[in-house]
Structure formats: C-alpha cells, structure tokens
Design an enzyme around this catalytic site. Structure first.
Site, short mmCIF file in Angstrom:
data_model
loop_
_atom_site.label_atom_id
_atom_site.label_comp_id
_atom_site.label_asym_id
_atom_site.label_seq_id
_atom_site.Cartn_x
_atom_site.Cartn_y
_atom_site.Cartn_z
N ASP A 1 0.84 -1.20 0.00
CA ASP A 1 0.00 0.00 0.00
C ASP A 1 0.88 1.26 0.00
OD1 ASP A 1 -2.22 -1.59 0.15
OD2 ASP A 1 -2.40 -1.41 2.33
N1 URA Z 1 -1.41 -5.80 3.82
C1 URA Z 1 -1.83 -4.52 3.87
O1 URA Z 1 -2.86 -4.21 4.45
N2 URA Z 1 -1.08 -3.58 3.25
C2 URA Z 1 0.08 -3.86 2.62
O2 URA Z 1 0.74 -2.95 2.09
C3 URA Z 1 0.51 -5.18 2.58
C4 URA Z 1 -0.26 -6.15 3.19
#
Ligand code: URA
Length: 231
Positions: free
Chosen positions: A101
């Site tokens: 993310d």
């Molecule tokens: N899970 C999440 O919520 N965000 C990420 O970036 C990776 C795994």
C-alpha cells in the site's frame, strides 16, 4: 524453448544446418560454446551464432526499500510510483512482483522477467511474507490464535490461510502471511477491532530486505537470491 527450435525460428534453414553449426562450435550460449540443440533457453539467454548476436536481452531483478508515499504501480497521474525511484537503464521494462500500500514501507521486488515474478506472487506458491506492524490499540492475547485459525473475508468469500503472529511489544508485532489479499494485514487487524498504524515488509520468502539499503534505494539481486524463486 529448445535451442535447435529457436535457431530454426531465427532463420537457420534446416536441422542439418543447425547440427553443423553446433558440432562446429559456432553456437555460443551465455558466452560458452554449446553443442546440444536440446539445451533449454528462454528470452534472457544470450545466443550468438557465427559471431552474430541473435538474442541478448538483459534480465533485471531488483529489491527496493519502499518509502511511504509511493504507489505500487508503474505509472500514476497523481502520486509518485515506486518506478520513479528506480535508476536502472531498463526501468521502462520493469514491473512489480507484489505490491505494498502507498503508506506501507519495506521490501518490494521488481523485475522484467514475468515468469520469475509469477513464482513470487502466484497464490499456490504460498511464498511467506513477513511484516512488522504497529497498531493503535494493544494487541490482545487472543489475536495470534484468531490469525492462526484464519479470518473470513466476506467480499472474497474466503478464509485467510493460517498466519503467524509474534508479539514484539504491546502494540507491535511480526506477522507472517502465506498469501497476499488486498489490504490483508489491515483487514485482519480490523476484524479483531484494532487498527494498523504502520506496516513494514521485512521479508518475501527467503529474501530479507537488505539492512544497508536506505528507504528509496534499490539494488540488484545476487544470483543466489534470484535463484530462490527459480524452479
Ligand atoms: N497488507 C496490507 O494491508 N497492506 C500492505 O501494504 C501489505 C499487506
């Protein structure tokens, strides 16, 4: 693909001619003489015949220490992307082997080898991903058992695979997943009434983020690291 078939496809007229070139040591594969037409090659194998280079496509494998604020995409009209951080001359050809993310940090793998990235990301490979998580509220004692038995995600109508949670502090833990659902870590903590404040990926399979790599920097993988994800 087989070397003899590649040579025919690239204009060598007959199997007899292929055999002659091989036996006369005119075929050089990855800088060494090759005499067997049965040799397996792919689009990154360097092939030279009679002094002429027929194929020389460089394969690129990178690890990036992703900082917060960068999108895991190859281009975006608004936000900077992880590709903007890459200085490699072949960066236009590179794609991500698994996303993080925008606010998340840590290990991201990039390559121009689609077969390799598939092995990293394909769900049936069950490559472990290890995250360091900090949360808004204290992590309850039952959380590890709940994550180990799986959490039902109604949107996908599935239960997450058993995940291992190791408490590092009241609001801090190391979480190992064996799949990569959308916002998975955040949704798992949300399901137990908590909230993720920061998320950092330390490891993908046996590959650990290089401690000497500062945020925003990438380095090439070593051959042994590339081979972790080869058959
Ligand atoms: N899970 C999440 O919520 N965000 C990420 O970036 C990776 C795994």
């Amino acid at each position: 693909m087989r070397l003899d078939r590649f040579l025919i496809r690239r204009g060598i007229h007959s199997t007899r001619e292929v055999s002659r070139l091989l036996s006369e040591k005119q075929v050089i594969v990855d800088h060494l003489v090759e005499t067997s037409g049965l040799r397996k090659i792919d689009r990154f194998t360097r092939i030279e015949v009679n002094g002429e280079i027929l194929q020389a496509q460089e394969a690129v494998y990178l690890m990036l220490h992703k900082p917060a604020g960068y999108l895991s995409a190859t281009s975006d009209p608004i936000h900077p992307t992880v590709i903007d951080l890459i200085e490699h001359p072949l960066r236009e050809q590179i794609h991500l082997a698994g996303r993080l993310d925008r606010a998340s940090t840590g290990l991201v793998l990039l390559t121009n080898d689609g077969r390799w990235s598939k092995r990293v990301t394909e769900p049936r490979q069950q490559v472990a991903k290890v995250y360091q998580v900090t949360t808004l509220d204290p992590i309850s004692a039952e959380t590890a058992a709940i994550f180990a038995s799986g959490i039902y995600f109604a949107y996908e109508n599935l239960t997450t695979r058993p995940a291992e949670l190791e408490l590092l502090g009241e609001r801090e833990a190391r979480l190992t997943l064996h799949e990569g659902r959308y916002h998975q870590v955040k949704r798992m903590f949300h399901a137990v009434g908590n909230r993720v404040l920061s998320l950092h990926r330390e490891q993908i399979g046996p590959l650990t983020l290089d401690a000497s790599l500062p945020p925003g920097k990438a380095r090439s993988l070593r051959p042994d690291e590339i081979n972790f994800f080869r058959l």
